[in-house]
Scaffold this motif. Structure first.
Motif, PDB file in Angstrom:
ATOM      1  N   GLY A  58       1.396 -16.278  -4.600  1.00  0.00           N
ATOM      2  CA  GLY A  58       2.356 -15.197  -4.660  1.00  0.00           C
ATOM      3  C   GLY A  58       3.846 -15.698  -4.364  1.00  0.00           C
ATOM      4  O   GLY A  58       4.625 -14.808  -4.571  1.00  0.00           O
ATOM      5  N   THR A  59       4.089 -16.796  -3.968  1.00  0.00           N
ATOM      6  CA  THR A  59       5.450 -17.261  -3.942  1.00  0.00           C
ATOM      7  C   THR A  59       6.271 -17.024  -5.249  1.00  0.00           C
ATOM      8  O   THR A  59       5.918 -17.548  -6.202  1.00  0.00           O
ATOM      9  CB  THR A  59       5.714 -18.849  -3.446  1.00  0.00           C
ATOM     10  N   THR A  60       7.288 -16.466  -4.852  1.00  0.00           N
ATOM     11  CA  THR A  60       8.276 -15.937  -6.096  1.00  0.00           C
ATOM     12  C   THR A  60       9.635 -16.488  -6.049  1.00  0.00           C
ATOM     13  O   THR A  60      10.282 -15.972  -4.852  1.00  0.00           O
ATOM     14  CB  THR A  60       8.251 -14.314  -6.285  1.00  0.00           C
ATOM     15  N   ILE A  61      10.172 -17.117  -7.078  1.00  0.00           N
ATOM     16  CA  ILE A  61      11.474 -17.180  -7.039  1.00  0.00           C
ATOM     17  C   ILE A  61      12.287 -16.777  -8.172  1.00  0.00           C
ATOM     18  O   ILE A  61      11.577 -16.371  -9.001  1.00  0.00           O
ATOM     19  CB  ILE A  61      11.729 -19.119  -7.224  1.00  0.00           C
ATOM     20  N   THR A  62      13.418 -16.685  -7.751  1.00  0.00           N
ATOM     21  CA  THR A  62      14.163 -15.923  -8.959  1.00  0.00           C
ATOM     22  C   THR A  62      15.203 -16.842  -9.505  1.00  0.00           C
ATOM     23  O   THR A  62      16.140 -17.429  -8.869  1.00  0.00           O
ATOM     24  CB  THR A  62      15.154 -14.576  -8.387  1.00  0.00           C
ATOM     25  N   LEU A  63      15.313 -16.865 -10.930  1.00  0.00           N
ATOM     26  CA  LEU A  63      16.149 -17.818 -11.628  1.00  0.00           C
ATOM     27  C   LEU A  63      16.957 -16.899 -12.566  1.00  0.00           C
ATOM     28  O   LEU A  63      16.758 -15.858 -12.780  1.00  0.00           O
ATOM     29  CB  LEU A  63      15.589 -19.015 -12.296  1.00  0.00           C
ATOM     30  N   GLY A  64      18.198 -17.564 -13.246  1.00  0.00           N
ATOM     31  CA  GLY A  64      18.780 -16.803 -14.311  1.00  0.00           C
ATOM     32  C   GLY A  64      20.121 -16.125 -13.623  1.00  0.00           C
ATOM     33  O   GLY A  64      20.615 -16.641 -12.650  1.00  0.00           O
ATOM     34  N   SER A  65      20.541 -15.196 -14.424  1.00  0.00           N
ATOM     35  CA  SER A  65      21.663 -14.417 -13.904  1.00  0.00           C
ATOM     36  C   SER A  65      21.483 -12.887 -13.370  1.00  0.00           C
ATOM     37  O   SER A  65      20.388 -12.400 -13.705  1.00  0.00           O
ATOM     38  CB  SER A  65      22.838 -14.538 -14.947  1.00  0.00           C
ATOM     39  N   TYR A  66      22.695 -12.210 -13.100  1.00  0.00           N
ATOM     40  CA  TYR A  66      22.302 -10.549 -12.773  1.00  0.00           C
ATOM     41  C   TYR A  66      21.975  -9.884 -14.227  1.00  0.00           C
ATOM     42  O   TYR A  66      21.230  -9.164 -13.914  1.00  0.00           O
ATOM     43  CB  TYR A  66      23.800 -10.376 -12.157  1.00  0.00           C
ATOM     44  N   GLU A  67      22.408 -10.275 -15.269  1.00  0.00           N
ATOM     45  CA  GLU A  67      21.847  -9.539 -16.143  1.00  0.00           C
ATOM     46  C   GLU A  67      20.542  -9.819 -16.845  1.00  0.00           C
ATOM     47  O   GLU A  67      20.086  -8.992 -17.456  1.00  0.00           O
ATOM     48  CB  GLU A  67      22.956  -9.674 -17.467  1.00  0.00           C
ATOM     49  N   ARG A  68      20.119 -11.097 -16.654  1.00  0.00           N
ATOM     50  CA  ARG A  68      18.942 -11.349 -16.866  1.00  0.00           C
ATOM     51  C   ARG A  68      18.271 -12.396 -15.881  1.00  0.00           C
ATOM     52  O   ARG A  68      18.663 -13.696 -15.843  1.00  0.00           O
ATOM     53  CB  ARG A  68      18.894 -12.169 -18.535  1.00  0.00           C
ATOM     54  N   ARG A  69      17.310 -11.712 -15.172  1.00  0.00           N
ATOM     55  CA  ARG A  69      16.671 -12.618 -14.155  1.00  0.00           C
ATOM     56  C   ARG A  69      15.089 -12.933 -14.685  1.00  0.00           C
ATOM     57  O   ARG A  69      14.640 -12.328 -15.633  1.00  0.00           O
ATOM     58  CB  ARG A  69      16.363 -11.707 -12.946  1.00  0.00           C
ATOM     59  N   TYR A  70      14.995 -14.327 -14.157  1.00  0.00           N
ATOM     60  CA  TYR A  70      13.630 -14.862 -14.449  1.00  0.00           C
ATOM     61  C   TYR A  70      12.783 -15.118 -12.983  1.00  0.00           C
ATOM     62  O   TYR A  70      13.087 -15.738 -12.104  1.00  0.00           O
ATOM     63  CB  TYR A  70      13.615 -16.136 -15.155  1.00  0.00           C
ATOM     64  N   PHE A  71      11.642 -14.136 -12.678  1.00  0.00           N
ATOM     65  CA  PHE A  71      10.949 -14.215 -11.697  1.00  0.00           C
ATOM     66  C   PHE A  71       9.543 -15.224 -11.696  1.00  0.00           C
ATOM     67  O   PHE A  71       8.744 -14.812 -12.719  1.00  0.00           O
ATOM     68  CB  PHE A  71      10.287 -12.834 -11.524  1.00  0.00           C
ATOM     69  N   LEU A  72       9.701 -16.270 -11.380  1.00  0.00           N
ATOM     70  CA  LEU A  72       8.913 -17.355 -11.205  1.00  0.00           C
ATOM     71  C   LEU A  72       7.763 -17.264 -10.078  1.00  0.00           C
ATOM     72  O   LEU A  72       8.117 -17.384  -9.058  1.00  0.00           O
ATOM     73  CB  LEU A  72       9.293 -18.646 -11.515  1.00  0.00           C
TER      74      LEU A  72
END
Length: 199
Positions: free
Chosen positions: A164-178
């Motif tokens: 369930g650990t979730t990190i956020t990559l990308g930018s404000y306009e396009r985020r990637y939730f891993l």
């Protein structure tokens, strides 16, 4: 002809034949009684029957063509769920990408290139594995969670994080939730079930 054979394989010849027969039969059922009432107008001969076959076949193909999207409304909560066929990374929206609990990234034997995570590395990071690893480690450090070293894990990364650990990559306009959704075994298979705890 190649297009039709491909369609037959995707849809199934039996389904296409059943649809053709049902459409042909329905039109025939409507035309036959009408031919008794207005025989002069409905006396179209062989060309008419050929047109009927073509119309029925076109209807069967259209009816059984693979759908590009399917949607359904849920009453609670008030939500529409849509399943689409296409390239996930062409969508103009934020994306959720599933990873294992050690956030493995190495392409090849560990992460298949055809997997969503493999496509993420290729299409978003241009196969820059070191940059992806740096971004993941940086994002993990901002979370209030500590990875536990697993000495038994000999392939790929060895620090495990809670499911369930979730990190956020990308930018404000396009985020990637891993999101870590499964436990990576040493045989490179991932195990996951609803009983795993979520952080």
């Amino acid at each position: 002809m190649k297009v039709y054979f491909t369609l037959f394989r995707q849809v199934g010849f039996k389904r296409l034949l059943i649809s053709f027969a049902s459409i042909f039969g329905l039109i025939w059922l409507l035309l036959e009684p009408a031919s008794f009432l207005i025989p002069e107008q409905l006396s179209f001969g062989a060309y008419g029957y050929l047109a009927l076959v073509l119309v029925s076949l076109t209807g069967a193909i259209f009816r059984n063509s693979p759908k590009r999207s399917v949607s359904n409304f849920l009453s609670s909560p008030d939500t529409e769920v849509e399943v689409k066929v296409g390239d996930l990374f062409q969508e103009k929206s934020h994306l959720v990408i599933g990873l294992n609990d050690v956030f493995d990234t190495e392409p090849g034997e560990i992460i298949k290139a055809s997997a969503v995570q493999g496509q993420f590395l290729e299409k978003i990071y241009r196969n820059n594995l070191s940059q992806l690893d740096i971004d993941i480690e940086t994002a993990l450090q901002t979370l209030n969670v500590t990875g536990q070293l697993d000495p038994a894990k000999t392939h790929g990364k060895a620090y495990r994080y809670p499911i369930g650990t979730t990190i956020t990559l990308g930018s404000y306009e396009r985020r990637y939730f891993l999101t870590a959704y499964g436990y990576m075994n040493n045989d490179l298979t991932i195990a996951s079930n609803s009983d795993y705890s979520v952080s």
